[in-house]
Motif scaffolding. Structure first.
Motif, short mmCIF file in Angstrom:
data_model
loop_
_atom_site.label_atom_id
_atom_site.label_comp_id
_atom_site.label_asym_id
_atom_site.label_seq_id
_atom_site.Cartn_x
_atom_site.Cartn_y
_atom_site.Cartn_z
N MET A 192 0.86 -1.19 0.00
CA MET A 192 0.00 0.00 0.00
C MET A 192 0.89 1.23 0.00
N ASN A 193 0.51 2.25 -0.76
CA ASN A 193 1.26 3.50 -0.71
C ASN A 193 0.94 4.27 0.56
N ARG A 194 -0.32 4.20 0.96
CA ARG A 194 -0.77 4.90 2.14
C ARG A 194 -1.70 4.04 2.95
N ILE A 195 -1.72 4.30 4.25
CA ILE A 195 -2.70 3.65 5.13
C ILE A 195 -2.95 4.65 6.25
N THR A 196 -4.16 4.68 6.80
CA THR A 196 -4.40 5.65 7.89
C THR A 196 -3.97 5.04 9.23
N PHE A 197 -3.76 5.90 10.21
CA PHE A 197 -3.41 5.44 11.55
C PHE A 197 -4.46 4.46 12.07
N ASP A 198 -5.74 4.80 11.85
CA ASP A 198 -6.80 3.94 12.36
C ASP A 198 -6.76 2.56 11.72
N GLU A 199 -6.54 2.52 10.41
CA GLU A 199 -6.45 1.22 9.74
C GLU A 199 -5.24 0.45 10.24
N MET A 200 -4.15 1.18 10.41
CA MET A 200 -2.92 0.54 10.88
C MET A 200 -3.13 -0.06 12.26
N LEU A 201 -3.86 0.66 13.10
CA LEU A 201 -4.16 0.14 14.44
C LEU A 201 -4.97 -1.14 14.33
N GLU A 202 -5.97 -1.14 13.46
CA GLU A 202 -6.76 -2.35 13.25
C GLU A 202 -5.87 -3.48 12.71
N MET A 203 -5.07 -3.15 11.72
CA MET A 203 -4.22 -4.17 11.11
C MET A 203 -3.26 -4.74 12.15
N ALA A 204 -2.71 -3.86 12.97
CA ALA A 204 -1.75 -4.33 13.97
C ALA A 204 -2.43 -5.22 14.99
N SER A 205 -3.58 -4.73 15.50
CA SER A 205 -4.22 -5.51 16.57
C SER A 205 -4.84 -6.77 15.99
N LEU A 206 -5.10 -6.77 14.70
CA LEU A 206 -5.70 -7.96 14.10
C LEU A 206 -4.65 -8.91 13.56
N GLY A 207 -3.39 -8.60 13.72
CA GLY A 207 -2.40 -9.60 13.36
C GLY A 207 -1.26 -9.15 12.46
N ALA A 208 -1.30 -7.96 11.87
CA ALA A 208 -0.15 -7.53 11.07
C ALA A 208 1.00 -7.23 12.02
N LYS A 209 2.23 -7.49 11.57
CA LYS A 209 3.33 -7.43 12.53
C LYS A 209 4.36 -6.35 12.23
N VAL A 210 4.00 -5.39 11.41
CA VAL A 210 5.01 -4.46 10.95
C VAL A 210 5.47 -3.46 12.03
N LEU A 211 4.53 -2.92 12.78
CA LEU A 211 4.86 -1.91 13.79
C LEU A 211 4.29 -2.32 15.14
N GLN A 212 5.00 -1.95 16.21
CA GLN A 212 4.40 -2.14 17.53
C GLN A 212 3.15 -1.25 17.62
N ILE A 213 2.05 -1.81 18.10
CA ILE A 213 0.78 -1.07 18.13
C ILE A 213 0.93 0.27 18.82
N ARG A 214 1.66 0.25 19.93
CA ARG A 214 1.74 1.47 20.72
C ARG A 214 2.37 2.62 19.95
N SER A 215 3.27 2.27 19.04
CA SER A 215 3.92 3.33 18.25
C SER A 215 2.90 4.01 17.35
N VAL A 216 1.93 3.25 16.88
CA VAL A 216 0.91 3.82 16.01
C VAL A 216 -0.04 4.71 16.82
N GLU A 217 -0.37 4.26 18.03
CA GLU A 217 -1.21 5.09 18.91
C GLU A 217 -0.53 6.44 19.16
N PHE A 218 0.76 6.36 19.41
CA PHE A 218 1.55 7.56 19.66
C PHE A 218 1.56 8.47 18.44
N ALA A 219 1.79 7.87 17.29
CA ALA A 219 1.88 8.64 16.05
C ALA A 219 0.56 9.34 15.78
N LYS A 220 -0.54 8.63 16.06
CA LYS A 220 -1.85 9.20 15.83
C LYS A 220 -2.10 10.38 16.79
N LYS A 221 -1.79 10.13 18.06
CA LYS A 221 -2.03 11.15 19.08
C LYS A 221 -1.26 12.43 18.78
#
Ligand code: ASP
Ligand code: MG
Length: 405
Positions: A192-221
């Protein structure tokens, strides 16, 4: 020109040759006139080795000492990269977590960042120094070394990027970006060229392993733009952003699959007020996180309650429910570890009807039985029998138009 944070994962610094490769990239970014702050992981496998060594001493290593031990992995790579840059005549300096003022709470092994001071980083950067920070580590209010949980150097990077108001946080890893689904399962997965923070959070919590979830929460905040890319190529990776421009928005952005849960079914519970609480409170009291819950409609004054728990908590949860079943007079408790959760994720589904229907009919066409369902604004998940997981992912990927040409 700007302030760039670059984080390199374990495979990118796995040996001296790769550290030299990282140094070249850092130097290039610096030569373009940017200020560069680098956050590092330990060399691939080192954290696991340290854990394994501690395990040879005791089953339950003292947690404070464990963090002192684990923090050494990142201390090593930070020093080695700074040394490499200096030997290339670049003005580099390493900092450990505490020197970068990464302040955390005191939960050893899984500490949360409370604040990043970053005073020293800013001063060094102002002097046109390249700062190399050991990721994954911080310091608690009492001055003890803490670590941020596995994969935690992603979170170090984003938190430091937020603290120094960086223009970009680049996460270098061994994949070239975030994919529509796991390329190991589906050969037609697309980057994907782009993905939103919210989608990334879903992807991470649903099993994608690219980023630690907490880093995405931080980035969003803190609205830190994150660029996930490969340290082995020059290609652009995936930008993690706040929102899409409408043009590129698809209804479904990605498909995920997780095999980390187990299902527990309590059969024949009396159909009375308060029963769901009796079934589930002891589980939460035991600190076990429940994901999906369903209750059947009553027949003959009883119904069934099924829920999922992490596989790692399966034995404990079964034991608890066996007791509960006796107390409330339920008929029996069944457990099943052979399940998988497949999900379709996308911010586009917020204002789109028919996503669930399409998911269900796609699974039906493959003769895959849906055992549980859960939904949110931007995801739909189905629990199915584990052995059909890969088939389900591939058919959904095709059905939602995600296959690459
Ligand atoms: N070295 C740590 C780990 O393996 C932290 C990280 O790599 O992000 O989990
Ligand atoms: Mg990682």
């Amino acid at each position: 020109m700007g302030v760039i944070v670059q984080k390199y994962g374990g495979t990118s610094v796995a040996n001296i040759e790769r550290i030299q490769n990282v140094a070249k990239r850092v130097a290039k970014t610096y030569d373009q006139g940017n200020d560069v702050v680098v956050i590092l992981s330990a060399m691939a496998g080192v954290t696991d080795n340290l854990i394994e060594m501690a395990g040879q001493i005791t089953d339950r290593p003292e947690r404070r000492e464990m963090d002192v031990l684990l923090a050494t992995g990142e201390q090593t790579t930070a020093a080695l990269l700074a040394m490499t840059l200096i030997s290339m005549k670049y003005p580099a300096q390493s900092l450990l977590g505490y020197q970068a003022e990464v302040r955390t709470d005191c939960s050893y092994g899984n500490a949360r960042i409370q604040k990043v001071g970053a005073g020293r980083i800013k001063e060094l950067v102002e002097d046109r120094k390249i700062v190399v920070v050991a990721g994954f580590q911080g310091i608690d209010p009492a001055g003890n070394i803490t670590t941020l949980g596995r994969g935690g150097s992603d979170t170090s990077a984003v938190a430091i990027a937020a603290a120094i108001n960086a223009d970009m946080c680049e996460i270098y890893t061994d994949v070239d970006g975030v994919y529509t689904t796991d390329p190991n399962i589906c050969s037609k997965a697309r980057k994907m060229n782009r993905i939103t923070f919210d989608e990334m959070l879903e992807m991470a919590s649903l099993g994608a392993k690219v980023l630690q979830i907490r880093s995405v929460e931080f980035a969003k905040k803190y609205n830190v733009p994150v660029h996930v890319r490969s340290s082995f190529s020059e290609e652009e990776g995936t930008m993690v952003v706040n929102e899409y421009t409408d043009m590129e928005r698809l209804v479904v952005s990605g498909i995920t699959c997780s095999k980390n849960d187990a299902r527990i079914l309590v059969k024949g519970v009396p159909d009375q007020p308060g029963i769901a609480a009796k079934v589930l409170t002891p589980i939460s009291d035991a600190g076990i996180v429940v994901d999906i819950i369903i209750q059947s409609s009553p027949r003959n004054g009883t119904n069934d309650i099924a829920f999922t728990v992490p596989k790692t908590e399966y034995d404990r949860a079964m034991e608890i429910e066996q007791k509960v079943a006796e107390e409330i007079g339920a008929k029996e408790v069944q457990g099943d570890k052979g399940i998988a959760k497949v999900s379709v994720v996308g911010v586009g589904m917020k204002n789109h009807a028919g996503v669930a229907a399409k998911m269900f009919s796609t699974l039906a066409a493959e003769n895959i039985n849906i055992r549980m369902i859960s939904t949110s604004e931007i995801h739909i998940s189905c629990v199915i029998t584990e052995k059909y997981a890969e088939l389900a992912v591939r058919s959904l990927h095709t059905a939602f138009g995600l296959d690459k040409e």
